[in-house]
Design an enzyme around this catalytic site. Structure first.
Site, PDB file in Angstrom:
ATOM      1  NE  ARG A  28      14.706   1.531  -4.916  1.00 16.37           N
ATOM      2  CZ  ARG A  28      14.924   0.234  -4.766  1.00 16.37           C
ATOM      3  NH1 ARG A  28      14.754  -0.589  -5.803  1.00 16.37           N
ATOM      4  NH2 ARG A  28      15.293  -0.256  -3.595  1.00 16.37           N
ATOM      5  CD  GLU A  74      -6.227  11.914 -13.754  1.00 16.80           C
ATOM      6  OE1 GLU A  74      -6.546  13.014 -13.238  1.00 16.80           O
ATOM      7  OE2 GLU A  74      -6.363  11.648 -14.960  1.00 16.80           O
ATOM      8  CG  ASP A 120     -12.416  17.792 -20.778  1.00 17.59           C
ATOM      9  OD1 ASP A 120     -13.629  17.662 -21.043  1.00 17.59           O
ATOM     10  OD2 ASP A 120     -11.516  17.500 -21.577  1.00 17.59           O
TER      11      ASP A 120
END
Length: 292
Positions: A175, A148, A73
């Site tokens: 946070r 991503e 990949d």
């Protein structure tokens, strides 16, 4: 009937003898079938091809109408970010570990590829994300991602603070250790490991997945792929970074924002005719087995 192919590109960055053997076998098989073949120049050098037509990803993207990526990949992601700029279809032979994007089994690759070359294949368009690190009045630093875009601290893991704006409207502050912004293609990768949902490839959606948020109420958020995402930071953001597919890193300096949006580029991925996405989830990720 799908269009047949005339010029085939062979792509890969082999680390193992088995992968090199697959490149060599594929090259000679395609030539014996009468196809015009352009092979990655480093691969050609590694397997000792002296008279082959060679080139880099850009040349392959411009000249070939099908690229066969041999590897895992990671190889596919690296090649796809470049090949998505061109009118070329892409398919993969798995010589990696998981091989979620590389459909063809190396032991049966030539039979499956023969059917693909005869026009028996499924078309699929996968969109990319574009990440821009920018400051007003300055030229942005830009990269793209198939899977991503990840916001994270630099060399040392620690909690970071940031605000998220969607279509220039405040959405939430956080946070956490960072934020994963994934495509449907990437929803089965890093995003999945962080607790994100699986998005089927045909969805025009983006998922935002917090990384270890310091709250009990934070949840993944799915938005339209037409939306833009802006990340804003406090003044102490000098060690923050965004990475694209864990391969390209863009550092963030004080006073800079990050904008993530759908890229104009798309990956023209093709699969064998019997490809089934849900079967891939089952075989690659050990997802729910059929009961009856």
């Amino acid at each position: 009937m799908n269009k047949k192919f005339k010029c085939i590109g062979i792509v890969g960055h082999p680390r193992h003898p088995e992968a090199l053997a697959t490149h060599e076998m594929l090259y000679h098989w395609l030539k014996s079938k009468g196809y015009s073949v352009i092979i990655d120049r480093q691969v050609a050098k590694d397997i000792g091809l002296k008279d082959a037509q060679t080139g880099g990803l850009t040349e392959i993207g411009k000249q070939a109408d099908l690229a066969v990526v041999v590897g895992g990949d990671g190889n596919m992601l690296g090649a796809a970010r470049v090949l998505s700029r061109y009118d070329i279809k892409v398919i993969g032979i798995n010589r990696g570990n998981l091989g979620f994007l590389t459909d063809l089994d190396p032991d049966n690759a030539l039979q499956q590829l023969s059917e693909v070359l005869d026009g028996e294949y499924r078309n699929e368009h996968r969109f990319l994300l574009e990440a821009q690190v920018r400051r007003n009045g300055q030229k942005p630093r830009i990269s793209t991602a198939i899977n991503e875009v990840v916001l994270h601290p630099g060399k040392v893991a620690h909690m970071i603070e940031f605000e998220v704006y969607i279509d220039e409207r405040f959405a939430f502050s956080q946070r956490s250790d960072g934020l994963i912004i994934a495509t449907p293609t990437g929803s089965t990768a890093y995003s999945l490991s962080a607790g994100g949902p699986i998005l089927t490839p045909n969805l025009d959606a983006i998922v935002l997945v917090p990384m270890f948020p310091h709250t009990l109420s934070s949840r993944p958020l799915v938005i339209s792929s037409e939306s833009s995402i802006r990340l804003k930071f406090s003044q102490n953001s000098n060690d923050y970074e965004v990475s694209c597919d864990s391969q390209i890193v863009l550092p963030i300096q004080d006073g800079e924002d990050v904008i993530i949006s759908r890229s104009k580029q798309k990956l023209n991925l093709i699969h064998p005719q019997d490809y089934n996405y849900f079967n891939t989830l089952s075989t690659k990720l050990s997802w729910s087995k059929k009961m009856f």
